[in-house]
Scaffold this motif. Structure first.
Motif, short mmCIF file in Angstrom:
data_model
loop_
_atom_site.label_atom_id
_atom_site.label_comp_id
_atom_site.label_asym_id
_atom_site.label_seq_id
_atom_site.Cartn_x
_atom_site.Cartn_y
_atom_site.Cartn_z
N ASN A 127 0.88 -1.13 -0.06
CA ASN A 127 0.15 0.00 -0.19
C ASN A 127 0.86 1.29 -0.02
N ASN A 128 0.35 2.34 -0.57
CA ASN A 128 1.17 3.78 -0.43
C ASN A 128 2.62 3.63 -0.77
N VAL A 129 2.75 3.18 -2.08
CA VAL A 129 4.22 3.37 -2.43
C VAL A 129 4.40 4.07 -3.50
N TYR A 130 3.63 4.61 -4.34
CA TYR A 130 4.05 5.21 -5.65
C TYR A 130 3.29 6.64 -5.62
N ASP A 131 4.26 7.60 -6.23
CA ASP A 131 3.69 9.07 -6.25
C ASP A 131 2.83 9.05 -7.60
N VAL A 132 3.21 8.26 -8.43
CA VAL A 132 2.50 8.19 -9.84
C VAL A 132 2.24 6.70 -10.25
N VAL A 133 1.09 6.55 -10.77
CA VAL A 133 0.87 5.20 -11.71
C VAL A 133 0.47 5.52 -13.08
N PHE A 134 1.16 5.24 -14.06
CA PHE A 134 0.78 5.78 -15.24
C PHE A 134 0.68 4.34 -16.17
N SER A 135 -0.20 4.50 -17.30
CA SER A 135 -0.61 3.57 -18.12
C SER A 135 -0.58 4.03 -19.76
#
Length: 242
Positions: A127-135
Motif C-alpha cells: 500500500n501507499n508506495v507510488y507518487d504516480v501510476v501511469f499506463s
C-alpha cells in the motif's frame, strides 16, 4: 456475471488466462532490433508528442517515483526515465518482463523494480508506495469492466495520498468494429491487444468509476487524435489524484 456459449461458462479467470497466453506468445518474438511485437509501432509511439504533453500534464515529476502498469518491454520506463526519480514496471507476461530487463540494461537503467501481475490485482505491491501510476495502450485492451475496475481500485491502493493516476484509453469506437462498450464484461473474447478492445463513448461512465466509486479527486481529461497503429476514433488522456 458469467458469459456462456452453449454449456461452456466463461469467467474472468478464462479471460485472464487468454490475455496472459496472448502476451507470453507475442513477447517471444520481441527483440531490441525488432521491437514492434507486443507494442506495435514502438518507435512511432516514442515520438508521439501527446505522451509528453498530456500524460503528466500540470505537475512536476522530477522527484517522484512511478509505476508503469502494462510496461511490456519497458518502452515507457526508458522514454520517461529522465522525468522521474525512479520508474518501476508491472506486466502480466513473464516474457515481457525478461525482455524489459534486457531493454533497461541496454539503456543503462538499473534502479527499476519489475513485478508480475495476474492481470487482476497488484498483490505483490504494498500500500501507499507510488507518487504516480501511469499506463498507455493497456486499459483499452481489457474488455472486461470487472477486471478494469478492480485494477483501478488496486492502483488507488498502491498510490500515496495525493498521488497521481495518469492513463490513456481509446474513445469513440474503432473503425474495424472490434470493440465493446465501457460497462461490458466480454469474458468470451478469444483475442486481445487490439483485436477486442473497450472503447469509451460516454466519459461520465469512467469519471463515475474513478471519482464517485473510488473517490479519486481532481479529474482532468484531454480528448486527442489517435496515436500510432490504433484505429479508435480518438484517444483520451485522463488524470486523477488519490
Amino acid at each position: 456475471i458469467e458469459n456462456t456459449i452453449g454449456k461452456i461458462i466463461f469467467t474472468k479467470q478464462n479471460y485472464l488466462r487468454m490475455q496472459k497466453r496472448w502476451y507470453e506468445n507475442d513477447a517471444r518474438n520481441w527483440t531490441i532490433d525488432d521491437p514492434d511485437y507486443v507494442v506495435g509501432s514502438y518507435n512511432q509511439h516514442n515520438n508521439w508528442k501527446d505522451y509528453d504533453d498530456f500524460l503528466f500534464k500540470d505537475f512536476d515529476t522530477s522527484e517522484l517515483i512511478a509505476l508503469d502498469f502494462g510496461t511490456g518491454p519497458g518502452r515507457n520506463i526508458i522514454k520517461f526515465n529522465n522525468r522521474f526519480l525512479q520508474i518501476d514496471g508491472v506486466d502480466i507476461a513473464e516474457n515481457n518482463l525478461e525482455h524489459c530487463k534486457g531493454n533497461l540494461k541496454s539503456n543503462n537503467i538499473t534502479n527499476s523494480k519489475l513485478y508480475l501481475t495476474n492481470g487482476y490485482d497488484l498483490s505483490s505491491i504494498s500500500n501507499n508506495v507510488y507518487d504516480v501510476v501511469f499506463s498507455t495502450i493497456t486499459f483499452q485492451h481489457i474488455a472486461v469492466h470487472e477486471i478494469r475496475f478492480n485494477l483501478f481500485k488496486e492502483i488507488n491502493r498502491v498510490l500515496k495520498d495525493d498521488g497521481y493516476f495518469c492513463f490513456q484509453m481509446g474513445y469513440g469506437g474503432k473503425s474495424d468494429g472490434n470493440h465493446i462498450s465501457y460497462y461490458e464484461n466480454f469474458k468470451t473474447a478469444t483475442k486481445t491487444n487490439g483485436f477486442m478492445d473497450v472503447s469509451i463513448f460516454n466519459e461520465e461512465y469512467i469519471k463515475k468509476d474513478l471519482t464517485e466509486k473510488l473517490k479519486f479527486k481532481n479529474y482532468k481529461s484531454d480528448l486527442r487524435p489517435t496515436g500510432p497503429g490504433d484505429n479508435h476514433k480518438n484517444w483520451i488522456f485522463i488524470q486523477v489524484q488519490k
